[in-house]
Design a protein around this motif. Structure first.
Motif, PDB file in Angstrom:
ATOM      1  N   ILE A 120       0.840  -1.207   0.000  1.00  0.00           N
ATOM      2  CA  ILE A 120       0.000   0.000   0.000  1.00  0.00           C
ATOM      3  C   ILE A 120       0.871   1.252   0.000  1.00  0.00           C
ATOM      4  N   PHE A 121       1.999   1.174   0.709  1.00  0.00           N
ATOM      5  CA  PHE A 121       2.916   2.307   0.797  1.00  0.00           C
ATOM      6  C   PHE A 121       3.478   2.712  -0.569  1.00  0.00           C
ATOM      7  N   ILE A 122       3.695   1.749  -1.457  1.00  0.00           N
ATOM      8  CA  ILE A 122       4.402   2.022  -2.711  1.00  0.00           C
ATOM      9  C   ILE A 122       3.708   3.081  -3.566  1.00  0.00           C
ATOM     10  N   PRO A 123       2.419   2.913  -3.920  1.00  0.00           N
ATOM     11  CA  PRO A 123       1.783   3.970  -4.724  1.00  0.00           C
ATOM     12  C   PRO A 123       1.659   5.294  -3.982  1.00  0.00           C
ATOM     13  N   LEU A 124       1.546   5.246  -2.663  1.00  0.00           N
ATOM     14  CA  LEU A 124       1.486   6.483  -1.884  1.00  0.00           C
ATOM     15  C   LEU A 124       2.788   7.257  -2.017  1.00  0.00           C
ATOM     16  N   ALA A 125       3.913   6.541  -1.958  1.00  0.00           N
ATOM     17  CA  ALA A 125       5.220   7.191  -2.078  1.00  0.00           C
ATOM     18  C   ALA A 125       5.466   7.684  -3.497  1.00  0.00           C
ATOM     19  N   VAL A 126       5.106   6.861  -4.478  1.00  0.00           N
ATOM     20  CA  VAL A 126       5.340   7.218  -5.883  1.00  0.00           C
ATOM     21  C   VAL A 126       4.567   8.477  -6.269  1.00  0.00           C
ATOM     22  N   THR A 127       3.362   8.637  -5.745  1.00  0.00           N
ATOM     23  CA  THR A 127       2.506   9.769  -6.114  1.00  0.00           C
ATOM     24  C   THR A 127       2.609  10.934  -5.131  1.00  0.00           C
ATOM     25  N   SER A 128       3.671  10.971  -4.337  1.00  0.00           N
ATOM     26  CA  SER A 128       3.785  12.018  -3.314  1.00  0.00           C
ATOM     27  C   SER A 128       4.236  13.360  -3.890  1.00  0.00           C
ATOM     28  N   MET A 129       4.719  13.382  -5.131  1.00  0.00           N
ATOM     29  CA  MET A 129       5.218  14.619  -5.735  1.00  0.00           C
ATOM     30  C   MET A 129       4.077  15.537  -6.162  1.00  0.00           C
ATOM     31  N   ASP A 130       4.381  16.832  -6.232  1.00  0.00           N
ATOM     32  CA  ASP A 130       3.370  17.820  -6.628  1.00  0.00           C
ATOM     33  C   ASP A 130       2.783  17.510  -8.002  1.00  0.00           C
ATOM     34  N   TYR A 131       3.594  16.951  -8.870  1.00  0.00           N
ATOM     35  CA  TYR A 131       3.133  16.620 -10.222  1.00  0.00           C
ATOM     36  C   TYR A 131       1.896  15.715 -10.162  1.00  0.00           C
ATOM     37  N   PHE A 132       1.955  14.689  -9.322  1.00  0.00           N
ATOM     38  CA  PHE A 132       0.841  13.753  -9.221  1.00  0.00           C
ATOM     39  C   PHE A 132      -0.354  14.376  -8.504  1.00  0.00           C
ATOM     40  N   VAL A 133      -0.084  15.267  -7.561  1.00  0.00           N
ATOM     41  CA  VAL A 133      -1.178  15.954  -6.881  1.00  0.00           C
ATOM     42  C   VAL A 133      -2.005  16.731  -7.905  1.00  0.00           C
ATOM     43  N   ARG A 134      -1.301  17.435  -8.809  1.00  0.00           N
ATOM     44  CA  ARG A 134      -2.001  18.209  -9.846  1.00  0.00           C
ATOM     45  C   ARG A 134      -2.641  17.289 -10.887  1.00  0.00           C
ATOM     46  N   ARG A 135      -1.903  16.270 -11.277  1.00  0.00           N
ATOM     47  CA  ARG A 135      -2.364  15.387 -12.351  1.00  0.00           C
ATOM     48  C   ARG A 135      -3.578  14.554 -11.945  1.00  0.00           C
ATOM     49  N   MET A 136      -3.575  14.067 -10.715  1.00  0.00           N
ATOM     50  CA  MET A 136      -4.617  13.141 -10.272  1.00  0.00           C
ATOM     51  C   MET A 136      -5.855  13.852  -9.741  1.00  0.00           C
ATOM     52  N   GLY A 137      -5.722  15.097  -9.341  1.00  0.00           N
ATOM     53  CA  GLY A 137      -6.872  15.840  -8.827  1.00  0.00           C
ATOM     54  C   GLY A 137      -7.457  15.206  -7.573  1.00  0.00           C
ATOM     55  N   SER A 138      -8.771  15.066  -7.537  1.00  0.00           N
ATOM     56  CA  SER A 138      -9.443  14.552  -6.340  1.00  0.00           C
ATOM     57  C   SER A 138      -9.114  13.085  -6.073  1.00  0.00           C
ATOM     58  N   SER A 139      -8.732  12.348  -7.116  1.00  0.00           N
ATOM     59  CA  SER A 139      -8.399  10.936  -6.913  1.00  0.00           C
ATOM     60  C   SER A 139      -7.113  10.769  -6.111  1.00  0.00           C
ATOM     61  N   TRP A 140      -6.295  11.836  -6.065  1.00  0.00           N
ATOM     62  CA  TRP A 140      -5.076  11.769  -5.258  1.00  0.00           C
ATOM     63  C   TRP A 140      -5.432  11.622  -3.775  1.00  0.00           C
ATOM     64  N   LYS A 141      -6.411  12.402  -3.320  1.00  0.00           N
ATOM     65  CA  LYS A 141      -6.828  12.306  -1.920  1.00  0.00           C
ATOM     66  C   LYS A 141      -7.458  10.952  -1.629  1.00  0.00           C
ATOM     67  N   THR A 142      -8.201  10.425  -2.591  1.00  0.00           N
ATOM     68  CA  THR A 142      -8.793   9.096  -2.413  1.00  0.00           C
ATOM     69  C   THR A 142      -7.710   8.047  -2.221  1.00  0.00           C
ATOM     70  N   LEU A 143      -6.655   8.138  -3.031  1.00  0.00           N
ATOM     71  CA  LEU A 143      -5.533   7.206  -2.886  1.00  0.00           C
ATOM     72  C   LEU A 143      -4.859   7.374  -1.531  1.00  0.00           C
ATOM     73  N   GLN A 144      -4.691   8.621  -1.097  1.00  0.00           N
ATOM     74  CA  GLN A 144      -4.011   8.878   0.176  1.00  0.00           C
ATOM     75  C   GLN A 144      -4.773   8.295   1.366  1.00  0.00           C
ATOM     76  N   ARG A 145      -6.082   8.137   1.212  1.00  0.00           N
ATOM     77  CA  ARG A 145      -6.867   7.583   2.320  1.00  0.00           C
ATOM     78  C   ARG A 145      -6.541   6.111   2.579  1.00  0.00           C
TER      79      ARG A 145
END
Length: 197
Positions: A120-145
């Protein structure tokens, strides 16, 4: 000081790793990998807990700068948690010595809970950069949960070690987080309607 930020924070988070690297460099006994399993796992859990404390502390201590700073920087703590979890996993694989032994361990409760938490940690770490925050939008927060699932699995992994001998230290570490998250749930969903106004 501002120019050095966030490098000083990275340096602070890396201090336990420097101690472990020093122990590795001076060791001749292969048991050192087994000895480093506990501290790497513990620091991974600690940094994950610190990152997760940010939101409930902001809610509880509204107006305080400390929780706001922590919320702003929690991704650094989350990535550090993944880094120590990765070391924990590498040291475990080296200590086991063969894929056959690793595979034989997987059905054990304290092993598979740890593996799933790490996955579970792996995708959380991979998407931790600002690029993914902008790219993923609201789904980024869903993943972080999914961090909550990783936290529960980490708690179970730690508690079940040595025939559940790890339950005391695990509860000491996770207890404050559980209490604050309980407060957060009460604040948003359970408190009387007139108190929410």
């Amino acid at each position: 000081m501002a120019r050095l930020y966030p490098y000083w924070l990275w340096l602070l988070l890396a201090i336990p790793g420097f101690g472990m690297a020093s122990a590795l460099a001076g060791a001749t006994d292969p048991k050192i990998y087994h000895e480093l399993l506990h501290p790497t796992g513990e620091f991974s859990a600690r940094f994950m807990i610190i990152a997760m404390l940010a939101s409930p502390l902001v809610l509880l201590l509204r107006g305080w700068r400390g929780p706001q700073w922590l919320k702003k920087n929690r991704r650094y703590f989350g990535v550090a948690a993944f880094g120590y979890a990765a070391l924990h996993t590498v040291f475990y694989l080296i200590d086991e010595g063969s894929l056959a032994r690793v595979a034989a361990d997987i059905p054990k409760f304290y092993i598979w809970t740890g593996w799933i938490a790490f996955l579970i940690f792996i995708p959380l770490a991979v998407t931790s950069m600002d690029y993914f925050v902008r790219r993923m939008g609201s789904s980024w927060k869903t993943l972080q949960r999914t961090t909550y699932a990783a936290a529960v699995l980490t708690l179970l992994h730690w508690a079940a070690l040595h025939d559940w001998g790890g339950i005391g230290p695990a509860l000491v570490h996770f207890g404050p987080l559980a209490i604050l998250e309980g407060y957060r749930v009460w604040f948003w969903y359970l408190r009387p309607r007139d108190a929410r106004a």
